[in-house]
Design an enzyme around this catalytic site. Structure first.
Site, PDB file in Angstrom:
ATOM      1  N   LYS A  86      46.535  44.780  -7.738  1.00 20.83           N
ATOM      2  CA  LYS A  86      45.842  45.258  -6.539  1.00 20.83           C
ATOM      3  C   LYS A  86      45.492  44.060  -5.662  1.00 20.83           C
ATOM      4  CE  LYS A  86      41.842  48.341  -5.647  1.00 20.83           C
ATOM      5  NZ  LYS A  86      40.819  49.127  -6.367  1.00 20.83           N
ATOM      6  N   SER A 160      40.537  53.690  -5.275  1.00 20.90           N
ATOM      7  CA  SER A 160      41.079  52.802  -4.266  1.00 20.90           C
ATOM      8  C   SER A 160      42.359  52.108  -4.695  1.00 20.90           C
ATOM      9  CB  SER A 160      40.034  51.750  -3.883  1.00 20.90           C
ATOM     10  OG  SER A 160      39.673  50.945  -4.998  1.00 20.90           O
ATOM     11  N   SER A 184      38.064  54.133  -9.435  1.00 20.01           N
ATOM     12  CA  SER A 184      39.321  53.741  -8.789  1.00 20.01           C
ATOM     13  C   SER A 184      40.434  53.411  -9.764  1.00 20.01           C
ATOM     14  CB  SER A 184      39.079  52.536  -7.874  1.00 20.01           C
ATOM     15  OG  SER A 184      38.194  52.881  -6.836  1.00 20.01           O
TER      16      SER A 184
END
Length: 606
Positions: A86, A160, A184
């Site tokens: 990420k 997310s 997330s």
């Protein structure tokens, strides 16, 4: 698995597939350059992909690691395996943006977890899209556009960690790193039919992570299988002095789960009218029962109350702190609305919120005592992109119904696929337990995944056969018991009350004799090595390392713990007996084990 003329679909590999490819003489440069060539830079799940130069530099480093390992690939458990992270996690020489181009900086060093994975042989192939500053559970709050669901592009991917979940679900990489503050690392797993391991806070260090809420952030792992997620977490995890919130595992929690566990389930469930997701969850509960799980309702109100604190109380001010210095006009409007709300709370409000968090966390952990896990829907519902545009905050909040409380209560969590809805979209369940129960959750998660006939992510590929392992898990001691500590015997509680888990029943090597000791209460056997012996039935139990000393302290003379050899050549800790106690003991070797002898004694009484 062929290493030549691979289609992009053939890259839907698990860790075992990549390892086998290299054992079959495929070369990392060949496979990884082919993979990189097939990945599209227009795919907005990626914020950036490795350049040819970056890939070649990593391949050169991989060769150096292999040379140091004297050419033994097995010493590099992730040898040549591609992965993604990420884009709020640092990688040296790569930009970190947190999906805010104006915030971007070039990282000077790897995040600790990235460094550890590279040291194990893994190759970073790209950085992934996310809800900006990791604020959201939707995957739509990014200047790079919404990452779409891997099953239906009209639906959200979840966030997310949207990009990290998407590239794994589509088989582009076998695992990726996400982050999890409010869910997330779990919601995108549920929406994309993959595994999301949300570790105990502090197990995977956060050094090199752009914080969202620093006190509760967790770097998480996405993978196609529970086994792969567990492997990656083991390699990335461990204490890091550079991270003020890193913790050492006390090694007191179970590393496995009994065959017939007891799970808590919320006494009331909310699906916001989503009957399809509700149906999958109810089917999952029935499947759990078929696997021998006892389900028991518990009061879910403390969980709900704590979940509300993360976004509707002073805790949101942590997000405000995280984006200090970023010009408001550079922040996504929905994200800006959330982080701006943190300014309305005072220091007094924050302390009161912490007191409430501690009280609710204690209630939650007390409620889970005696259970092996809590099972909940990963998300109660899923929404289309159009729906999300109409209610970006409300629907985001709904997604967090069964996730927002987790890190505030210091729980471990594992999100796993549960099935496909009638419309073909995935739905998942999440198993939660107290801190450091990660390996126990993974043990059941592997059993759960093997029981389902679900494809891996969106690849269409079936779960390959999972090889059983006889390895002793880190943080535990494997002990062979032969008598009163066997399952159902009088002293078995000395194992179970210390979170020990039964591994298997097996045999010693064929050079032992078994004796019934005189005058012992309850009756106990003695095991002794002998050239004129036979194999004796034993049970193997894994005891948490920190509880092993307590267990040994209760063992009376003439018994003790030594090294025991099993029929397959393994050496484990086990019960042995001092020779002086055997002179007046009865030789019961012919029974082959303690149970048979006890049964004969009971039959004689009858």
């Amino acid at each position: 698995m062929e290493s030549q003329s691979m289609s992009s679909a053939s890259f839907a590999f698990t860790l075992a597939d990549w390892q086998q490819a290299y054992r079959d003489t495929a070369q990392p440069a060949e496979l990884l350059h082919a993979l990189l060539a097939q990945l599209s830079r227009d795919d907005n799940a990626w914020i950036c992909l490795a350049s040819t130069a970056q890939l070649d530099a990593q391949l050169s480093n991989l060769q150096t690691l292999l040379d140091k390992a004297e050419g033994q690939q097995d010493k590099l458990p992730l040898y040549g395996v591609p992965f993604a992270i990420k884009d709020n996690i640092d990688a040296a020489g790569w930009a970190t943006t947190a999906a805010c181009p104006e915030f971007a900086y070039e990282a000077q060093a790897d995040a600790t977890v990235v460094a550890r994975l590279r040291a194990a042989g893994a190759i970073l192939i790209g950085k992934t899209n996310l809800d900006q500053f990791a604020t959201g559970l939707v995957g739509t709050r990014s200047p790079h556009g919404a990452v779409v669901n891997s099953f239906d592009p009209t639906y959200v991917s979840g966030g997310s960690s949207s990009g990290s979940a998407s590239v794994v679900a589509r088989g582009l990489v076998p695992f990726s790193l996400g982050t999890d503050t409010a869910g997330s690392g779990r919601v995108p797993a549920g929406f994309n039919n993959i595994v999301g391991l949300k570790p105990t806070k502090g197990w995977l260090p956060n050094s090199g992570l752009v914080p969202a809420c620093r006190t509760v952030d967790c770097i998480s792992v996405f993978a196609l299988t529970v086994s792969d997620a567990e492997t990656v977490a083991r390699l990335a995890g461990g204490y890091d002095a550079e991270d003020a919130y890193s913790r050492s595992n006390p090694n007191s929690a179970p590393v496995g789960m009994k065959s017939a566990p007891t799970f808590a389930v919320p006494d009331s469930l909310e699906f916001f009218g989503d009957t399809q997701t509700q149906a999958v969850f109810e089917q999952a509960l029935e499947k759990l029962r078929e696997l021998g799980v006892t389900l028991q309702p518990i009061d879910f109100s403390p969980f709900r109350k704590l979940a509300e604190q993360l976004y509707y109380g002073p805790w949101v001010a942590e997000r405000t702190v995280a984006v200090e210095g970023v010009a408001p006009e550079h922040i996504d409007p929905v994200v800006r609305g959330i982080v701006d709300s943190g300014h309305q709370y005072s220091a007094c409000d924050a302390y009161k919120a912490e007191y409430l968090r501690a009280e609710l966390s204690r209630q939650i952990n007390d409620a889970l005592a005696g259970f092996d896990a809590l099972v909940v829907p990963t998300s109660p519902t899923i929404r289309s992109l159009d729906e999300m545009r109409q209610e970006p905050v409300l629907f985001n909040s709904q997604f967090g119904t069964y996730t927002n409380f987790t890190n505030l209560a210091d729980l471990s969590a594992l999100a796993v696929p549960a099935g496909l809805r009638d419309d073909g979209l995935p739905a998942g369940i999440t198993l939660l337990a107290p801190a450091w129960h990660d390996l126990a959750l993974a043990a059941f998660g592997k059993r759960w995944q093997a029981s389902l006939e679900l494809p891996l992510g969106a690849t269409g590929r079936a779960l390959p056969p999972q090889k059983p392992t006889t390895a002793v898990l880190a943080g535990s001691v494997r002990v062979a018991v032969v008598g009163a500590h066997l399952t159902g015997m009088p002293l078995n509680f000395q194992l179970t009350t210390r979170n020990a888990v039964l591994v298997e029943q097996t045999l010693t090597s064929p050079d032992y004799r078994l004796y019934a000791l005189a005058g012992t209460v309850p009756p106990k056997p003695g095991l002794a090595r002998s050239t004129d012996g036979t194999s004796i039935i034993v049970e193997l139990w894994d005891i948490p390392l920190a509880r092993f000393g307590e267990f040994v302290a209760e063992i009376p003379a003439p018994l003790g713990i030594g090294n025991l050899t099993l029929a397959d050549g393994r050496s484990v800790k086990g019960f042995i007996c001092e020779p002086w106690a055997l002179s007046d003991a009865r030789d019961i070797t012919s029974f082959g084990g303690w149970r048979a002898f006890i049964a004969s004694q009971q039959a004689a009484k009858n």
